[in-house]
Design a protein around this motif. Structure first.
Motif, PDB file in Angstrom:
ATOM      1  N   VAL A  93       0.822  -1.209   0.000  1.00 58.65           N
ATOM      2  CA  VAL A  93       0.000   0.000   0.000  1.00 58.65           C
ATOM      3  C   VAL A  93       0.861   1.267   0.000  1.00 58.65           C
ATOM      4  CG1 VAL A  93      -0.194   0.189   2.524  1.00 58.65           C
ATOM      5  CG2 VAL A  93      -2.047   1.040   1.073  1.00 58.65           C
ATOM      6  N   GLU A  94       2.139   1.148   0.379  1.00 55.93           N
ATOM      7  CA  GLU A  94       3.032   2.308   0.375  1.00 55.93           C
ATOM      8  C   GLU A  94       3.515   2.665  -1.026  1.00 55.93           C
ATOM      9  OE1 GLU A  94       5.532   2.521   4.339  1.00 55.93           O
ATOM     10  OE2 GLU A  94       5.617   0.470   3.537  1.00 55.93           O
ATOM     11  N   ILE A  95       3.466   1.718  -1.958  1.00 55.33           N
ATOM     12  CA  ILE A  95       3.869   1.986  -3.349  1.00 55.33           C
ATOM     13  C   ILE A  95       2.790   1.440  -4.279  1.00 55.33           C
ATOM     14  CG2 ILE A  95       6.355   2.160  -2.960  1.00 55.33           C
ATOM     15  CD1 ILE A  95       6.586  -0.792  -3.792  1.00 55.33           C
ATOM     16  N   PRO A  96       1.599   2.014  -4.271  1.00 55.42           N
ATOM     17  CA  PRO A  96       0.471   1.433  -5.010  1.00 55.42           C
ATOM     18  C   PRO A  96       0.533   1.613  -6.524  1.00 55.42           C
ATOM     19  CG  PRO A  96      -0.179   3.500  -4.001  1.00 55.42           C
ATOM     20  CD  PRO A  96       1.209   3.202  -3.492  1.00 55.42           C
ATOM     21  N   ASN A  97       1.261   2.645  -7.020  1.00 60.53           N
ATOM     22  CA  ASN A  97       1.205   2.989  -8.439  1.00 60.53           C
ATOM     23  C   ASN A  97       2.545   2.778  -9.131  1.00 60.53           C
ATOM     24  OD1 ASN A  97      -1.518   4.118  -8.085  1.00 60.53           O
ATOM     25  ND2 ASN A  97      -0.470   5.789  -7.014  1.00 60.53           N
ATOM     26  N   PRO A  98       2.544   2.510 -10.444  1.00 65.37           N
ATOM     27  CA  PRO A  98       3.803   2.418 -11.178  1.00 65.37           C
ATOM     28  C   PRO A  98       4.635   3.686 -10.979  1.00 65.37           C
ATOM     29  CG  PRO A  98       2.006   1.616 -12.536  1.00 65.37           C
ATOM     30  CD  PRO A  98       1.371   2.198 -11.313  1.00 65.37           C
ATOM     31  N   GLY A  99       5.906   3.512 -10.694  1.00 64.42           N
ATOM     32  CA  GLY A  99       6.794   4.646 -10.450  1.00 64.42           C
ATOM     33  C   GLY A  99       6.934   5.013  -8.991  1.00 64.42           C
ATOM     34  N   ASP A 100       6.025   4.530  -8.133  1.00 64.96           N
ATOM     35  CA  ASP A 100       6.143   4.805  -6.696  1.00 64.96           C
ATOM     36  C   ASP A 100       7.362   4.095  -6.125  1.00 64.96           C
ATOM     37  OD1 ASP A 100       3.856   6.321  -6.737  1.00 64.96           O
ATOM     38  OD2 ASP A 100       2.569   4.806  -5.810  1.00 64.96           O
ATOM     39  N   TYR A 101       8.014   4.738  -5.167  1.00 63.04           N
ATOM     40  CA  TYR A 101       9.162   4.111  -4.515  1.00 63.04           C
ATOM     41  C   TYR A 101       9.252   4.562  -3.064  1.00 63.04           C
ATOM     42  CZ  TYR A 101      11.562   8.607  -4.816  1.00 63.04           C
ATOM     43  OH  TYR A 101      11.898   9.940  -4.672  1.00 63.04           O
ATOM     44  N   LYS A 102      10.003   3.795  -2.273  1.00 62.95           N
ATOM     45  CA  LYS A 102      10.382   4.181  -0.923  1.00 62.95           C
ATOM     46  C   LYS A 102      11.798   3.692  -0.681  1.00 62.95           C
ATOM     47  CE  LYS A 102       9.408   1.837   2.717  1.00 62.95           C
ATOM     48  NZ  LYS A 102       8.777   1.205   3.902  1.00 62.95           N
ATOM     49  N   ARG A 161       7.899   0.220  -7.667  1.00 62.41           N
ATOM     50  CA  ARG A 161       6.978  -0.509  -8.541  1.00 62.41           C
ATOM     51  C   ARG A 161       7.239  -0.037  -9.964  1.00 62.41           C
ATOM     52  NH1 ARG A 161       2.257  -3.426  -7.303  1.00 62.41           N
ATOM     53  NH2 ARG A 161       2.211  -2.616  -5.154  1.00 62.41           N
ATOM     54  N   ASP A 162       7.601  -0.973 -10.861  1.00 66.35           N
ATOM     55  CA  ASP A 162       7.974  -0.577 -12.218  1.00 66.35           C
ATOM     56  C   ASP A 162       6.741  -0.305 -13.081  1.00 66.35           C
ATOM     57  OD1 ASP A 162       6.990  -3.038 -13.149  1.00 66.35           O
ATOM     58  OD2 ASP A 162       8.964  -3.961 -13.312  1.00 66.35           O
ATOM     59  N   SER A 163       6.965   0.000 -14.355  1.00 66.91           N
ATOM     60  CA  SER A 163       5.868   0.397 -15.247  1.00 66.91           C
ATOM     61  C   SER A 163       4.872  -0.728 -15.482  1.00 66.91           C
ATOM     62  CB  SER A 163       6.429   0.878 -16.589  1.00 66.91           C
ATOM     63  OG  SER A 163       7.211  -0.147 -17.204  1.00 66.91           O
ATOM     64  N   ASN A 164       5.287  -1.974 -15.240  1.00 71.79           N
ATOM     65  CA  ASN A 164       4.385  -3.118 -15.383  1.00 71.79           C
ATOM     66  C   ASN A 164       3.681  -3.477 -14.083  1.00 71.79           C
ATOM     67  OD1 ASN A 164       5.101  -3.544 -18.152  1.00 71.79           O
ATOM     68  ND2 ASN A 164       6.996  -4.538 -17.460  1.00 71.79           N
ATOM     69  N   GLY A 165       3.936  -2.696 -13.047  1.00 69.31           N
ATOM     70  CA  GLY A 165       3.306  -2.971 -11.756  1.00 69.31           C
ATOM     71  C   GLY A 165       4.059  -3.963 -10.896  1.00 69.31           C
ATOM     72  N   GLU A 166       5.223  -4.437 -11.368  1.00 67.24           N
ATOM     73  CA  GLU A 166       6.023  -5.384 -10.602  1.00 67.24           C
ATOM     74  C   GLU A 166       6.836  -4.655  -9.533  1.00 67.24           C
ATOM     75  OE1 GLU A 166       6.164  -8.787 -10.871  1.00 67.24           O
ATOM     76  OE2 GLU A 166       4.487  -8.578 -12.270  1.00 67.24           O
ATOM     77  N   ILE A 167       6.946  -5.260  -8.351  1.00 62.85           N
ATOM     78  CA  ILE A 167       7.725  -4.669  -7.272  1.00 62.85           C
ATOM     79  C   ILE A 167       9.184  -5.083  -7.413  1.00 62.85           C
ATOM     80  CG2 ILE A 167       8.060  -4.546  -4.771  1.00 62.85           C
ATOM     81  CD1 ILE A 167       5.063  -5.032  -4.471  1.00 62.85           C
ATOM     82  N   ARG A 168      10.062  -4.105  -7.380  1.00 60.91           N
ATOM     83  CA  ARG A 168      11.499  -4.337  -7.533  1.00 60.91           C
ATOM     84  C   ARG A 168      12.236  -3.761  -6.325  1.00 60.91           C
ATOM     85  NH1 ARG A 168      11.976  -7.548 -12.255  1.00 60.91           N
ATOM     86  NH2 ARG A 168      10.388  -6.821 -13.741  1.00 60.91           N
ATOM     87  N   SER A 169      13.446  -4.250  -6.101  1.00 62.72           N
ATOM     88  CA  SER A 169      14.272  -3.689  -5.040  1.00 62.72           C
ATOM     89  C   SER A 169      15.742  -3.838  -5.416  1.00 62.72           C
ATOM     90  CB  SER A 169      13.996  -4.386  -3.698  1.00 62.72           C
ATOM     91  OG  SER A 169      14.735  -3.774  -2.662  1.00 62.72           O
ATOM     92  N   PHE A 170      16.530  -2.840  -5.027  1.00 57.22           N
ATOM     93  CA  PHE A 170      17.956  -2.868  -5.318  1.00 57.22           C
ATOM     94  C   PHE A 170      18.685  -2.016  -4.288  1.00 57.22           C
ATOM     95  CE2 PHE A 170      15.547  -0.224  -8.307  1.00 57.22           C
ATOM     96  CZ  PHE A 170      15.946   1.062  -7.929  1.00 57.22           C
ATOM     97  N   VAL A 171      19.981  -2.261  -4.162  1.00 63.91           N
ATOM     98  CA  VAL A 171      20.795  -1.520  -3.216  1.00 63.91           C
ATOM     99  C   VAL A 171      20.922  -0.072  -3.680  1.00 63.91           C
ATOM    100  CG1 VAL A 171      23.089  -1.314  -2.169  1.00 63.91           C
ATOM    101  CG2 VAL A 171      22.050  -3.567  -2.471  1.00 63.91           C
ATOM    102  N   ASN A 172      20.778   0.838  -2.750  1.00 60.81           N
ATOM    103  CA  ASN A 172      20.806   2.278  -3.039  1.00 60.81           C
ATOM    104  C   ASN A 172      22.250   2.778  -3.046  1.00 60.81           C
ATOM    105  OD1 ASN A 172      19.938   4.877  -3.481  1.00 60.81           O
ATOM    106  ND2 ASN A 172      19.026   5.164  -1.460  1.00 60.81           N
ATOM    107  N   ARG A 173      23.016   2.255  -4.005  1.00 60.50           N
ATOM    108  CA  ARG A 173      24.449   2.566  -4.074  1.00 60.50           C
ATOM    109  C   ARG A 173      24.896   2.516  -5.530  1.00 60.50           C
ATOM    110  NH1 ARG A 173      26.310  -1.139  -0.663  1.00 60.50           N
ATOM    111  NH2 ARG A 173      26.667  -2.710  -2.273  1.00 60.50           N
ATOM    112  N   CYS A 174      25.332   3.635  -6.045  1.00 58.78           N
ATOM    113  CA  CYS A 174      25.703   3.731  -7.455  1.00 58.78           C
ATOM    114  C   CYS A 174      26.840   2.773  -7.797  1.00 58.78           C
ATOM    115  CB  CYS A 174      26.110   5.164  -7.787  1.00 58.78           C
ATOM    116  SG  CYS A 174      26.411   5.435  -9.559  1.00 58.78           S
TER     117      CYS A 174
END
Length: 414
Positions: free
Chosen positions: A52-61, A74-87
Motif C-alpha cells: 500500500v506504500e507503493i500502489p502505483n507504477p513509479g512509486d518508490y520508498k 513498482r515498475d511500469s508493469n506494476g512489478e515490485i522491484r528492489s535494489f541496493v541504493n548505491r551507485c
C-alpha cells in the motif's frame, strides 16, 4: 566498547547453549559485521515495506536491509522491484528521498541513470568530449546494474533477500506465522502515520525484548496498572518450527486471576491510579478470537503488533554495535469508519518512542548496553520457563528468546 577481531573469531558459545548468551555478541565490531553478511545479507527474508506504500507504477520508498540502504519501487508493469541504493560507479547514494514517484533514478554525483529495475540506462560523456576521454572500448553498461534484491510478497507485505536461491517466502514464514499475519492483514490496510526512534543499544537487545513476554508486567507500569496486559491473564507463546519467529498473545482480563496478581505485591499494580481520559482504552472487539494483545516477531527484524485496536509494523534497523533505529508504521483498515480511525490514533499513544507503554522499551536496552561494559566474557541467564525451545500456553517464559538465539547461532556458525 569494541572487542578485537581475534576475540571475535575465537568466540566459543557457552556449553548450556541458548540459555546462556555471551555479552560479547552485543559489543564486538567483527561479530556485528558478520551479522550483516550472514544474517541480513544472507539467507533470510527481510521486511521492506507494504504494498500500500507503493500502489502505483513509479512509486518508490527507501529503506534498509540490515544497515544496507535499499530502494523498493513498482515498475511500469506494476512489478515490485528492489535494489541496493548505491551507485555502481563510485558508491554514492542514488535515491536520496524517503519516497516519491519517478521513472528513473539518477545519481547526483556523475548523473548515471538507472531504471525502476535497477538497470543502468545512461552514462554522461560515455564517448568522451571531442573524441577525448570517455569509457574504454568494450565498456558494457549492462554489467553495471545496481545490486538487485529478490522480492516476494505475502498478505500485502513486501520482503526481500540478497540470497537469490532462498527458499520461498511462505515456506520461510511457515503456516503458523502466516496464519497470524492473515489475522492482522485480513483486509486492505491504510497507513495512518510513521514514527522513528533511535536507541543506544545493540539491535539484538531490542529484538530480545520484543520476544520477552514476561517483562511486560514488571517493566511497563501502565500495562499492568490498567489491565492492558498482565501475566495473570490467559495467553501464551507460539513459535514456528525453527524457533526464529514467535507470537506472544493475551486474551485480556476475562477470567483473570486478579487476586493472585495482587498478592504478588508488584510495584506495577495499584488500584489508586486512574486515567483522566478513560477513552484511551475504550475500543472495539474487532478480532473474533478474543485476543486483545498480540506481538509477532519475524526474524531478523520485523514486528507486527496488535494492542487492543492499535495496529502497527515495527522495522528494526541496525546502526552499529551500540545503536539501532526502530521505524513504526501505524495501520488501519481501508473500510474503517471515522470513529474507528480516531480510536486507533488515540490508542497509538500506548506505543512509539514516547508511548505510555513502550517508552521503557526504548531505554531498557541502553541500560543493558551500559551494564555489560567490561564484561565481554560474562553471559546472561535465560532459563525462565525452562531451557527448551517450544510453544507454551503461558507467558512467564523466555522460550522465544532461546528460539532467536538458536537460529542466530545456526546462521553465524557458533
Amino acid at each position: 566498547m569494541s572487542i578485537s577481531k581475534k576475540s571475535a573469531e575465537t568466540l566459543t558459545w557457552p556449553e548450556k547453549g541458548e540459555s546462556r548468551i555471551p555479552y560479547q555478541v552485543y559489543m564486538d565490531e567483527n561479530i556485528y559485521e558478520g551479522e550483516m553478511d550472514k544474517i541480513f545479507r544472507g539467507s533470510t527474508w527481510n521486511y521492506l515495506g507494504l504494498e500500500v506504500e507503493i500502489p502505483n507504477p513509479g512509486d518508490y520508498k527507501t529503506t534498509y536491509v540490515g544497515d544496507t540502504p535499499v530502494v523498493v519501487t513498482r515498475d511500469s508493469n506494476g512489478e515490485i522491484r528492489s535494489f541496493v541504493n548505491r551507485c555502481a560507479h563510485r558508491g554514492a547514494t542514488v535515491c536520496m528521498d524517503s519516497c516519491g514517484n519517478t521513472k528513473t533514478f539518477t545519481c547526483v554525483y556523475h548523473a548515471w541513470v538507472y531504471d525502476a529495475q535497477g538497470d543502468l540506462k545512461g552514462v554522461p560523456f560515455k564517448k568522451g568530449v571531442n573524441g577525448q576521454g570517455g569509457m574504454p572500448e568494450g565498456f558494457d553498461q549492462s554489467k553495471l546494474s545496481l545490486q538487485k534484491i529478490k522480492v516476494e510478497t505475502y498478505s500485502g507485505i513486501i520482503f526481500g533477500t540478497f540470497d537469490h536461491s532462498m527458499e520461498p517466502l511462505q515456506t520461510y514464514l511457515g503456516d503458523k506465522m502466516c496464519g497470524y499475519l492473515n489475522r492482522i492483514f485480513q483486509k486492505p490496510v491504510k497507513v495512518l502515520g510513521y514514527q522513528r526512534q533511535l536507541m543506544n543499544n545493540n539491535w539484538k537487545l531490542y529484538f530480545e525484548n520484543v520476544k520477552d513476554s514476561y517483562h511486560a508486567s514488571l517493566l511497563h507500569l501502565f500495562f499492568s496498572t490498567f489491565g492492558v496486559n498482565r501475566l495473570s491473564q490467559k495467553g501464551g507463546i507460539d513459535l514456528d518450527e525453527t524457533g526464529r519467529h514467535h507470537v506472544s498473545y493475551t486474551y485480556g482480563s476475562l477470567n483473570e486471576d486478579l487476586e493472585a496478581y495482587k498478592q504478588s505485591d508488584l510495584r506495577s499494580f495499584s488500584s489508586k491510579y486512574t486515567l483522566e481520559d478513560p477513552s484511551l482504552l475504550v475500543g472495539r472487539n474487532e478480532f473474533p478470537d478474543g485476543i486483545t494483545l498480540a506481538i509477532q516477531s519475524l526474524f531478523p527484524g520485523m514486528v507486527v503488533q496488535q494492542i487492543h485496536n492499535a495496529l502497527a509494523v515495527r522495522h528494526l534497523v541496525p546502526k552499529g554495535i551500540d545503536s539501532c533505529e526502530l521505524i513504526w508504521t501505524y495501520l488501519g483498515f481501508e473500510d474503517d469508519d471515522e470513529e474507528m480511525t480516531k480510536i486507533r490514533l488515540k490508542q497509538s499513544n500506548l506505543v512509539g518512542p514516547a508511548g505510555f507503554v513502550s517508552l521503557e522499551d526504548g531505554g531498557i536496552g541502553e541500560l543493558v548496553q551500559k551494564g555489560i561494559v567490561g564484561a565481554p566474557h560474562e553471559e546472561s541467564f535465560v532459563e525462565m520457563g525452562g531451557t527448551g525451545i517450544e510453544s507454551q500456553s503461558f507467558r512467564v517464559t523466555e522460550t522465544s528468546i532461546r528460539g532467536f538465539w538458536k537460529h542466530y547461532r545456526h546462521l553465524m556458525g557458533y
